[in-house]
Each structure stands twice: as C-alpha cells, then as structure tokens.
Motif scaffolding. Structure first.
Motif, PDB file in Angstrom:
ATOM      1  N   HIS A  11       0.661  -1.721   0.325  1.00  0.00           N
ATOM      2  CA  HIS A  11       0.204   0.140  -0.222  1.00  0.00           C
ATOM      3  C   HIS A  11       1.179   1.397   0.344  1.00  0.00           C
ATOM      4  CE1 HIS A  11      -1.882   2.869   1.987  1.00  0.00           C
ATOM      5  NE2 HIS A  11      -2.801   2.567   1.091  1.00  0.00           N
ATOM      6  N   TYR A  12       0.391   1.912  -0.558  1.00  0.00           N
ATOM      7  CA  TYR A  12       1.574   3.295  -0.741  1.00  0.00           C
ATOM      8  C   TYR A  12       0.630   4.703  -0.819  1.00  0.00           C
ATOM      9  CZ  TYR A  12       4.261   7.104  -1.896  1.00  0.00           C
ATOM     10  OH  TYR A  12       4.932   8.617  -1.831  1.00  0.00           O
ATOM     11  N   ASN A  13      -0.224   5.466   0.253  1.00  0.00           N
ATOM     12  CA  ASN A  13      -1.291   6.943  -0.229  1.00  0.00           C
ATOM     13  C   ASN A  13      -2.894   6.644  -1.039  1.00  0.00           C
ATOM     14  OD1 ASN A  13       1.077   8.530   1.500  1.00  0.00           O
ATOM     15  ND2 ASN A  13       1.934   8.771  -0.598  1.00  0.00           N
ATOM     16  N   SER A  14      -3.083   5.412  -0.760  1.00  0.00           N
ATOM     17  CA  SER A  14      -4.617   5.167  -1.322  1.00  0.00           C
ATOM     18  C   SER A  14      -5.611   4.201  -0.070  1.00  0.00           C
ATOM     19  CB  SER A  14      -4.647   4.376  -2.385  1.00  0.00           C
ATOM     20  OG  SER A  14      -3.864   2.985  -2.807  1.00  0.00           O
ATOM     21  N   PRO A  15      -5.460   4.382   0.955  1.00  0.00           N
ATOM     22  CA  PRO A  15      -6.308   4.398   2.505  1.00  0.00           C
ATOM     23  C   PRO A  15      -7.887   3.633   1.675  1.00  0.00           C
ATOM     24  CG  PRO A  15      -5.387   6.306   2.972  1.00  0.00           C
ATOM     25  CD  PRO A  15      -4.598   6.455   1.536  1.00  0.00           C
ATOM     26  N   ASN A  16      -8.349   4.603   1.120  1.00  0.00           N
ATOM     27  CA  ASN A  16      -9.548   4.704   0.343  1.00  0.00           C
ATOM     28  C   ASN A  16     -10.012   3.860  -0.555  1.00  0.00           C
ATOM     29  OD1 ASN A  16     -10.636   7.381   1.890  1.00  0.00           O
ATOM     30  ND2 ASN A  16     -10.155   8.449   0.645  1.00  0.00           N
ATOM     31  N   LEU A  17      -8.987   3.566  -1.059  1.00  0.00           N
ATOM     32  CA  LEU A  17      -9.236   2.190  -2.279  1.00  0.00           C
ATOM     33  C   LEU A  17      -8.455   1.200  -1.464  1.00  0.00           C
ATOM     34  CD1 LEU A  17      -7.340   4.058  -4.940  1.00  0.00           C
ATOM     35  CD2 LEU A  17      -9.837   3.565  -4.759  1.00  0.00           C
ATOM     36  N   LEU A  18      -7.813   0.748  -0.751  1.00  0.00           N
ATOM     37  CA  LEU A  18      -7.606  -0.636  -0.110  1.00  0.00           C
ATOM     38  C   LEU A  18      -8.804  -0.418   1.280  1.00  0.00           C
ATOM     39  CD1 LEU A  18      -5.436  -2.250   1.228  1.00  0.00           C
ATOM     40  CD2 LEU A  18      -4.938  -0.524   2.895  1.00  0.00           C
ATOM     41  N   GLY A  19      -8.987   0.492   1.523  1.00  0.00           N
ATOM     42  CA  GLY A  19     -10.423  -0.245   2.453  1.00  0.00           C
ATOM     43  C   GLY A  19     -11.593  -0.510   1.497  1.00  0.00           C
ATOM     44  N   ARG A  20     -11.654  -0.876   0.051  1.00  0.00           N
ATOM     45  CA  ARG A  20     -12.674  -1.578  -0.891  1.00  0.00           C
ATOM     46  C   ARG A  20     -11.620  -2.872  -1.181  1.00  0.00           C
ATOM     47  NH1 ARG A  20     -13.016   0.628  -6.531  1.00  0.00           N
ATOM     48  NH2 ARG A  20     -10.322   0.539  -6.641  1.00  0.00           N
ATOM     49  N   MET A  21     -10.708  -2.618  -1.252  1.00  0.00           N
ATOM     50  CA  MET A  21      -9.670  -3.975  -1.640  1.00  0.00           C
ATOM     51  C   MET A  21     -10.341  -5.036  -0.069  1.00  0.00           C
ATOM     52  SD  MET A  21      -8.153  -6.834  -2.474  1.00  0.00           S
ATOM     53  CE  MET A  21      -7.355  -6.495  -4.183  1.00  0.00           C
ATOM     54  N   LEU A  22      -9.577  -4.587   1.239  1.00  0.00           N
ATOM     55  CA  LEU A  22     -10.176  -5.236   2.381  1.00  0.00           C
ATOM     56  C   LEU A  22     -11.995  -5.720   1.906  1.00  0.00           C
ATOM     57  CD1 LEU A  22      -8.177  -2.911   4.785  1.00  0.00           C
ATOM     58  CD2 LEU A  22      -7.535  -5.253   3.976  1.00  0.00           C
ATOM     59  N   LYS A  23     -12.665  -5.057   1.907  1.00  0.00           N
ATOM     60  CA  LYS A  23     -14.242  -5.033   2.647  1.00  0.00           C
ATOM     61  C   LYS A  23     -14.044  -6.308   1.346  1.00  0.00           C
ATOM     62  CE  LYS A  23     -15.896  -0.759   3.471  1.00  0.00           C
ATOM     63  NZ  LYS A  23     -16.608   0.427   3.133  1.00  0.00           N
ATOM     64  N   SER A  24     -13.514  -6.416   0.402  1.00  0.00           N
ATOM     65  CA  SER A  24     -13.281  -7.380  -0.649  1.00  0.00           C
ATOM     66  C   SER A  24     -13.071  -9.013  -0.422  1.00  0.00           C
ATOM     67  CB  SER A  24     -13.035  -7.278  -2.329  1.00  0.00           C
ATOM     68  OG  SER A  24     -11.876  -7.687  -2.233  1.00  0.00           O
ATOM     69  N   ILE A  25     -12.772  -9.234   0.782  1.00  0.00           N
ATOM     70  CA  ILE A  25     -12.176 -10.418   1.603  1.00  0.00           C
ATOM     71  C   ILE A  25     -13.071 -10.475   2.406  1.00  0.00           C
ATOM     72  CG2 ILE A  25      -9.796 -10.954   2.658  1.00  0.00           C
ATOM     73  CD1 ILE A  25      -7.998  -8.369   1.565  1.00  0.00           C
TER      74      ILE A  25
END
Length: 297
Positions: A11-25
């Motif tokens: 991850h690098y400077n994109s916590p909002n998009l990372l949140g979407r990835m985490l929700k898909s797991i």
C-alpha cells in the motif's frame, strides 16, 4: 493460528481504495491479511490505521522501498497454505474465496484464474489485459504454444493463488524493483510449477482510471527504465528459444513506438541513453539468467 490463505497487499497513499480491497476479502478466521505500507504520508498512515479486518496485520515501512520490496515483506510474513499478493486499488469478486475453497485441498502448485479490467469509478470493463488474454487462450485451446503464453507471458501476481509449500521449496520471491515488479515472480512460477491449474472464473477486478500512473506521460528516463525491464525478459526469452513476438521484443521496434508516443525529440533522447548506457543494457539482458542455474551470455 493456522491460515488457509495469506493475502498480501502493498500500500502507498491510497487508504480509501485499500478499504475497498479489504471489504472484498471475507471476514474469515482462516484468511491472513497482510498490509505492507510502503512509506505513506503521516496523514495517510493515520487513515490506514483506522481500517479494520479480521486477522489484519499492518506493517509500516519507514521509507518508500518500492513495490517489489513490499511484496517480499508480505511474502515473508505469510503463514497460510496458499498465497496471493494483490494491489491495494483492486478488489476480489464476491465469489473469489468460495471458488478458491474448491481447490484448497487439491495437489497443485498454482491456481490461475481470469480477471476483469474495469474503471475504478464506474466499474465498467475498459479493456482486456495481456495476462488475461493469455490465460483465456490456454483455456480455449490447450497446446504447447498457449501453455508457453500462460507460463511466460502471464506476468502478474494478482491472478495466481500459489502454494506456500511450492514457494518455499523453490525459493521463489519478487524482484526488488519499482517497475514490472511481478515479472520475475511469475517467470519463476512458470518455470518451476509442475502442477499449474487454470480456471475460467473471473475472480479479480484490476482497476484503472485516466489519472492513474499507467496513463501519465513518462519522462524519457522512465521510458528507458521500462526498456531495461524488457531487456531482462528478452534475455530470459532468448535463452528459452522464444525469440519472437509476443515474447522477444527487438530494439528496432522502439523506433516507431517512441516516434508515435513521444515525437522526434524524445526519440532522439531515448536512443542517446540507449547508446550511452550500453553496459546497463548488457547487465539487464543477464539479470534473469540465474533461473537457468546461473548460466550467462
């Protein structure tokens, strides 16, 4: 804790998009989720620490080391039976882990699957990725030619679920680089996997948008860095006897490519670098030859 799956996410400077990835797991006790932050800004690290997921392990690197380094940190921390490293701005399909569960007890080294390339805002399909084309070609017509495409021109990490026993046995890791970070990892899997299973299910969404780094104009120096990465593959392909497109890419092809993309001035500058940095080109051609038991050319 014994995990079935380890999902590593640089991850690098994109916590909002990372949140979407985490929700898909799925929030399951048998899924290890490893987020490796590659030196994000303090503000984004603050946002990152607010994200939650079952069995989430957050690793904060003190400085930006590049995607290859971050992928290796995640791989080293993985303890599951199966491993996959994905991108923070992408996401899994709703049924991805249900499908993975059908193969978790199979005797295979690698499970390849299909992906969709979509607009990150609208979710609409934008194009077909090269890696996906080569998986699809093999699925529709299994043959020695399409198997070579599958194994050696399918150079992404996020469309492969890989056995950790296989990874450890074959000492597989990522190249410590910032460009084309999944290539060496994928080549090693292609070289050494005896049991490479491929399925037609679309289990992952690769996202892009007009403002992504993929679509931004590169400097001439960065174009040359991408060229050097191609030379690493060229050296490997030449040794494999794959001395033709879509594998081996001859230098002459960069003339029309650069002229069309950058114009005359930048093309001249590019080939000036090409001439001045001959030793770098030679080193790049030899970079992946260790996969042939340290042969060199």
């Amino acid at each position: 804790m014994e995990y079935t799956y380890s999902v590593s996410i640089p991850h690098y400077n994109s916590p909002n998009l990372l949140g979407r990835m985490l929700k898909s797991i799925p929030e399951r006790s048998d899924i290890q989720v490893i987020v490796v932050d590659d030196g994000s800004s303090p503000q984004n690290v603050g946002e990152l620490k607010k994200l939650q997921h079952k069995n989430l392990e957050l690793l904060l690197l003190e400085e930006n080391r590049g995607g290859g380094y971050a992928r290796n940190v995640g791989l080293q921390k993985a303890t599951g039976k199966w491993f996959i490293s994905v991108d923070a701005d992408d996401y899994f399909s709703d049924d991805a882990f249900d499908v993975f569960d059908q193969y978790k007890d199979k005797d295979i080294d690698c499970l390849g699957f299909c992906v969709e390339c979509v607009d990150t805002e609208t979710g609409k399909v934008t194009r077909e990725l090269v890696a996906n084309k080569n998986v699809s070609k093999y699925l529709s017509n299994p043959s020695p030619d399409t198997e070579r495409l599958l194994r050696f021109h399918n150079l992404e990490s996020w469309n492969k679920l890989v056995s950790m026993d296989f990874i450890r046995k074959n000492n597989i890791s990522y190249e410590n680089c910032r460009i084309n970070i999944d290539v060496l990892y994928s080549i090693l899997i292609g070289m050494r996997a005896e049991k490479y299973k491929v399925i037609p299910n679309e289990l992952y969404y690769f996202t892009e948008n007009a403002n992504s780094i993929t679509h931004k104009k590169r400097t001439v120096e960065r174009e040359f860095q991408f060229y050097l990465q191609v030379q690493k593959r060229n050296g490997f392909y030449w040794e494999m006897g794959l001395r033709h497109l879509p594998f081996y890419r001859r230098d002459i092809l960069y003339v029309p490519f650069m002229l069309k993309k950058r114009g005359i001035k930048d093309t001249i500058q590019f080939f000036k670098l090409w001439w001045e940095r001959r030793e770098e080109r030679k080193e790049a051609r030899n970079a992946y030859l260790f996969v042939f038991d340290n042969k060199s050319k």
